[in-house]
Design a protein around this motif. Structure first.
Motif, PDB file in Angstrom:
ATOM      1  N   PHE A  80       0.661  -1.190  -0.210  1.00  0.00           N
ATOM      2  CA  PHE A  80      -0.090   0.117  -0.251  1.00  0.00           C
ATOM      3  C   PHE A  80       0.942   1.314  -0.082  1.00  0.00           C
ATOM      4  O   PHE A  80       1.929   1.222   0.339  1.00  0.00           O
ATOM      5  N   ALA A 130      -0.206   4.056   1.068  1.00  0.00           N
ATOM      6  CA  ALA A 130      -0.676   4.828   2.473  1.00  0.00           C
ATOM      7  C   ALA A 130      -1.091   3.707   3.457  1.00  0.00           C
ATOM      8  O   ALA A 130      -1.428   2.794   3.180  1.00  0.00           O
ATOM      9  N   VAL A 134      -3.116   1.477   5.894  1.00  0.00           N
ATOM     10  CA  VAL A 134      -4.794   1.415   5.950  1.00  0.00           C
ATOM     11  C   VAL A 134      -4.926   0.891   7.470  1.00  0.00           C
ATOM     12  O   VAL A 134      -4.209   0.170   7.901  1.00  0.00           O
ATOM     13  N   GLU A 135      -5.982   1.793   8.011  1.00  0.00           N
ATOM     14  CA  GLU A 135      -6.067   1.782   9.497  1.00  0.00           C
ATOM     15  C   GLU A 135      -7.853   1.176   9.796  1.00  0.00           C
ATOM     16  O   GLU A 135      -7.814   0.584  10.781  1.00  0.00           O
ATOM     17  N   THR A 136      -8.712   1.497   8.956  1.00  0.00           N
ATOM     18  CA  THR A 136      -9.944   0.974   8.995  1.00  0.00           C
ATOM     19  C   THR A 136     -10.585   0.375   7.730  1.00  0.00           C
ATOM     20  O   THR A 136     -10.011   0.664   6.728  1.00  0.00           O
ATOM     21  N   ALA A 190     -13.008   1.563   6.277  1.00  0.00           N
ATOM     22  CA  ALA A 190     -13.135   2.725   5.504  1.00  0.00           C
ATOM     23  C   ALA A 190     -12.174   3.144   4.657  1.00  0.00           C
ATOM     24  O   ALA A 190     -12.338   3.668   3.419  1.00  0.00           O
ATOM     25  N   ASP A 191     -11.010   2.914   4.762  1.00  0.00           N
ATOM     26  CA  ASP A 191      -9.735   3.316   3.975  1.00  0.00           C
ATOM     27  C   ASP A 191      -9.808   2.283   2.613  1.00  0.00           C
ATOM     28  O   ASP A 191      -9.057   2.671   1.862  1.00  0.00           O
ATOM     29  N   LEU A 192     -10.502   1.219   2.691  1.00  0.00           N
ATOM     30  CA  LEU A 192     -10.433   0.502   1.633  1.00  0.00           C
ATOM     31  C   LEU A 192     -11.551   0.742   0.570  1.00  0.00           C
ATOM     32  O   LEU A 192     -11.482   0.448  -0.590  1.00  0.00           O
ATOM     33  N   ASP A 193     -12.568   1.534   0.987  1.00  0.00           N
ATOM     34  CA  ASP A 193     -13.617   1.813  -0.023  1.00  0.00           C
ATOM     35  C   ASP A 193     -13.310   2.911  -1.011  1.00  0.00           C
ATOM     36  O   ASP A 193     -12.585   3.848  -0.970  1.00  0.00           O
ATOM     37  N   LEU A 197     -10.652   1.912  -3.090  1.00  0.00           N
ATOM     38  CA  LEU A 197      -9.236   1.811  -3.006  1.00  0.00           C
ATOM     39  C   LEU A 197      -9.015   1.042  -4.472  1.00  0.00           C
ATOM     40  O   LEU A 197      -9.346  -0.130  -4.632  1.00  0.00           O
TER      41      LEU A 197
END
Length: 332
Positions: free
Chosen positions: A142, A144, A146-148, A150-153, A155
């Motif tokens: 990645f 950046a 990825v913490e949640t 929501a970060d994948l939505d 992507l």
């Protein structure tokens, strides 16, 4: 005398069985296993069965046609390469939250996996042999953190097979890119993340230079199987000795792959750390959602194909008989 010697040489050459085997796999480890297998067959037959390994002379999607036409005699690869021709084959390359290499091997050799795969290939008049297995892939590169979830939505990510379908359920936009295109896609921003293969192979491709965050475990493929694939008519035409050589060479290649690949992954991870790569554990929240998504994906897929349903039931029965599956996918 010269004529006699020439005739004897010609006769000896005629006694040698020569096959062309197309390797669909990346040359390092995957392809090396194919060459190791071919050398084992030659050794075990005293040179009477020679297999020429051709590196990706035929593309994945053309393999069935090339085998049927006799352009090649066999394919070295993994069943998932043929998902376009038969989606049910994808599960036999390794699957999300599945077993580690030893567990996958136990299912294939003792738990009914080989029989389930044979039933699927039978509808294409093909026969395969389980000849190797490699450890977990990395969980993804990645640009950046990825913490949640929501970060994948939304992507954009290079992903493959059941892993791609599972990620899509969490909003990821998957792209299936060939190996050579992954790094440029990361560098230009066409994709913001990518999963491809083992850490040692990802290192060869320079993915760590284009995306500085690596996530573990490789949940999408904790093991990758290697197989020899051929038309059934080829197998039935072989002599007993040549059949025995193939079966024995598969066993030794399986052992070689188990012993060879793991240390290379440990070394690759150490290299990444030394070069400043940030190696993260997947957040538990994301892993939990991925597990839920995978359960939905495999439920939908098995409804479409009775033979895939039988294969999945075979795996679940095997896990139940042996206890919990080893599905962590950690490699360090």
């Amino acid at each position: 005398m010269a004529i006699s010697l020439t005739s004897a040489a010609a006769s000896a050459d005629e006694d040698i069985l020569r096959w062309r085997m197309n390797s669909l796999l990346y040359p390092k480890l995957f392809g090396e296993a194919g060459s190791y297998f071919a050398a084992e067959v030659e050794r075990r037959t005293g040179g009477s069965f020679l297999i020429e390994v051709q590196d990706r002379m035929v593309l994945d999607q053309d393999s069935f046609g090339a085998l049927e036409a006799g352009l090649i005699d066999a394919v070295w690869g993994s069943a998932g390469h043929h998902h376009r021709e038969d989606p049910a084959l994808a599960i036999f390359s390794g699957f999300p939250f599945g077993p580690d290499p030893e567990g996958f091997t136990a299912w294939m050799r003792e738990g009914g996996g080989a029989e389930a795969l044979d039933a699927i290939y039978a509808r294409h008049a093909l026969k395969s042999f389980y000849c190797g297995v490699l450890p977990a892939e990395g969980g993804g590169w990645f640009r950046a953190p990825v913490e949640t979830v929501a970060d994948l939505d939304g992507l954009p990510m290079r992903a493959f097979g059941y892993g791609a379908l599972t990620l899509r359920a969490l909003g990821v936009v998957p792209y299936e890119l060939p190996a050579a295109d992954i790094r440029p896609a990361l560098e230009t921003g066409l994709v913001a993340a990518a999963e491809f293969s083992l850490p040692s192979i990802d290192a060869d491709l320079g993915l760590h230079e284009a995306a500085g965050h690596l996530y573990l475990p490789g949940w999408q493929q904790p093991a990758t199987s290697l197989e020899l694939l051929m038309p059934r008519r080829r197998w039935t035409a072989l002599s007993y000795d040549h059949r025995s050589a193939i079966e024995a060479a598969c066993v030794t290649t399986l052992t070689w792959s188990l012993e060879t690949a793991q240390p290379q992954q440990v070394a690759a991870l150490e290299r990444f750390r030394n070069e400043g790569v940030m190696i993260h554990d997947w957040p538990e929240e994301i892993l939990a959602r991925l597990r839920e998504a995978w359960a939905e994906v495999i439920a939908e897929e098995t409804v479409r194909d009775p033979l895939l349903a039988a294969a999945w039931e075979s795996y679940l029965s095997h896990v139940e008989s042996r206890g919990a599956a080893s599905a962590q996918g950690y490699i360090d």
